[in-house]
Enzyme design. Sequence first.
Site, PDB file in Angstrom:
ATOM      1  CD  GLN A 212       7.279   7.001  12.752  1.00 52.76           C
ATOM      2  OE1 GLN A 212       7.346   7.085  11.533  1.00 52.76           O
ATOM      3  NE2 GLN A 212       6.883   7.993  13.516  1.00 52.76           N
TER       4      GLN A 212
ATOM      5  CE  LYS B  56      -3.768   4.090  18.896  1.00 50.16           C
ATOM      6  NZ  LYS B  56      -2.566   4.293  18.038  1.00 50.16           N
TER       7      LYS B  56
ATOM      8  CD  GLU C 278       1.226   8.042   4.980  1.00 49.90           C
ATOM      9  OE1 GLU C 278       0.765   7.083   5.623  1.00 49.90           O
ATOM     10  OE2 GLU C 278       1.938   8.935   5.475  1.00 49.90           O
TER      11      GLU C 278
ATOM     12  CE1 TYR D 245      -9.147  15.753   7.392  1.00 49.70           C
ATOM     13  CE2 TYR D 245      -8.142  15.765   9.562  1.00 49.70           C
ATOM     14  CZ  TYR D 245      -9.204  16.071   8.732  1.00 49.70           C
ATOM     15  OH  TYR D 245     -10.316  16.671   9.246  1.00 49.70           O
TER      16      TYR D 245
ATOM     17  CG  HIS E  69       1.480   1.950   4.568  1.00 50.46           C
ATOM     18  ND1 HIS E  69       0.375   2.031   3.746  1.00 50.46           N
ATOM     19  CD2 HIS E  69       1.669   3.200   5.075  1.00 50.46           C
ATOM     20  CE1 HIS E  69      -0.092   3.271   3.757  1.00 50.46           C
ATOM     21  NE2 HIS E  69       0.681   4.003   4.553  1.00 50.46           N
TER      22      HIS E  69
ATOM     23  CG  HIS F  32      -3.869   9.736   6.784  1.00 49.49           C
ATOM     24  ND1 HIS F  32      -2.701   9.766   7.509  1.00 49.49           N
ATOM     25  CD2 HIS F  32      -3.722   8.726   5.897  1.00 49.49           C
ATOM     26  CE1 HIS F  32      -1.881   8.828   7.074  1.00 49.49           C
ATOM     27  NE2 HIS F  32      -2.479   8.198   6.087  1.00 49.49           N
TER      28      HIS F  32
ATOM     29  CB  SER G 110      -0.932   0.002   1.216  1.00 51.01           C
ATOM     30  OG  SER G 110      -0.212  -0.125   2.424  1.00 51.01           O
TER      31      SER G 110
ATOM     32  CG  ASP H 170       2.632  14.716  14.846  1.00 54.49           C
ATOM     33  OD1 ASP H 170       2.777  13.842  15.725  1.00 54.49           O
ATOM     34  OD2 ASP H 170       2.984  14.564  13.659  1.00 54.49           O
TER      35      ASP H 170
ATOM     36  CG  PHE I 296      10.499  12.961  10.115  1.00 51.40           C
ATOM     37  CD1 PHE I 296       9.680  14.016  10.479  1.00 51.40           C
ATOM     38  CD2 PHE I 296       9.933  11.707   9.964  1.00 51.40           C
ATOM     39  CE1 PHE I 296       8.322  13.830  10.688  1.00 51.40           C
ATOM     40  CE2 PHE I 296       8.579  11.506  10.177  1.00 51.40           C
ATOM     41  CZ  PHE I 296       7.771  12.570  10.533  1.00 51.40           C
TER      42      PHE I 296
ATOM     43  CG  HIS J 232       3.675   8.196  20.438  1.00 54.55           C
ATOM     44  ND1 HIS J 232       3.939   9.378  21.104  1.00 54.55           N
ATOM     45  CD2 HIS J 232       3.017   8.539  19.301  1.00 54.55           C
ATOM     46  CE1 HIS J 232       3.455  10.384  20.400  1.00 54.55           C
ATOM     47  NE2 HIS J 232       2.890   9.920  19.303  1.00 54.55           N
TER      48      HIS J 232
END
Length: 307
Positions: free
Chosen positions: A179, A168, A17, A49, A269, A77, A15, A109, A219, A152
């Site tokens: 991530q 979730k 992004e 998004y 992904h 998103h 997939s 974020d 990043f 995270h």
Amino acid sequence: MSQTTGPSNSGIDVSFEFFPPKTEKMEQNLWRSIERLAPLQPKFVSVTYGAGGSTRERTHQTIARILKETDLVPAAHLTCVDASREEVDEVVRQYRDTGVKHFVALRGDSQSGVGEAYIPRADGYRNAVELVAGLKAIDDFEISVAAYPEKHPESSDFATDIDLLKRKVDNGATRAITQFFFENDVFERYVERARRAGIYIPIVPGIAPIHDFTKIARFAGACGASIPSWMAERFEGLEEDEMTRSHVAAALCAEQVLDLKQRGFSDFHFYTMNRADLVYSICHILGLRGRKPGAADAEAESSAAAA
């Protein structure tokens, strides 16, 4: 534009992004990227998004165009940032009316930037756990959520992080996308932790092809992903050599995915950054093949004429 290829025999599903364009030039680049990658028959393509009305509107426009002009399956998103529950729910209904059945549900974020403290709105969804529940209350959507192999940055420990993912899932998440990471042992240990916690939805590795090592390292530092020293050595001295850097990046990324495949993982992904050539090269190395747009139609016409 349509997808014309049959299923790949590589044993790998992908997939992709993308992010919504900010300018006309960026929009042209986005659609070149979509056209380049569509024949590889991704399971879905997601569109990011961000906070702010204009960004959200561009995401919606991109999703609508994908549905109208391609055979791709889009995933929208959705974040909790700077919006009330009612505003988010209205966006969800608009997407549903457009034809969207798959969401990537994220807290998002802080508007102050990656790594800054996140402050939820009092009238909004506080986190992705609540957002997933809100989506399921509207319709039986397919819902992907984020997972963090190195946890995270805001989680105090792995147990807290895994518990958040479990909540979730309990609320209706159907897939987790990680991530990006560069050490496969780290990812595999994370999946084992999740399985021990009773999390059995697919956990899809998030793969980041390295277009610019300096930028990805910066990043990664902000979002809690580590850069191994051996990887830095592979890109050493290539700052001004884009061609060699691209070859190294393709080989490194394909190597990572093939190793994960040997470990039993088959879905991946790719964070494309709207730059298709490197991703296409990597997929080619992995054995994914696609006909050029229109090839199937031409073949069908030829067969009909012969008959």
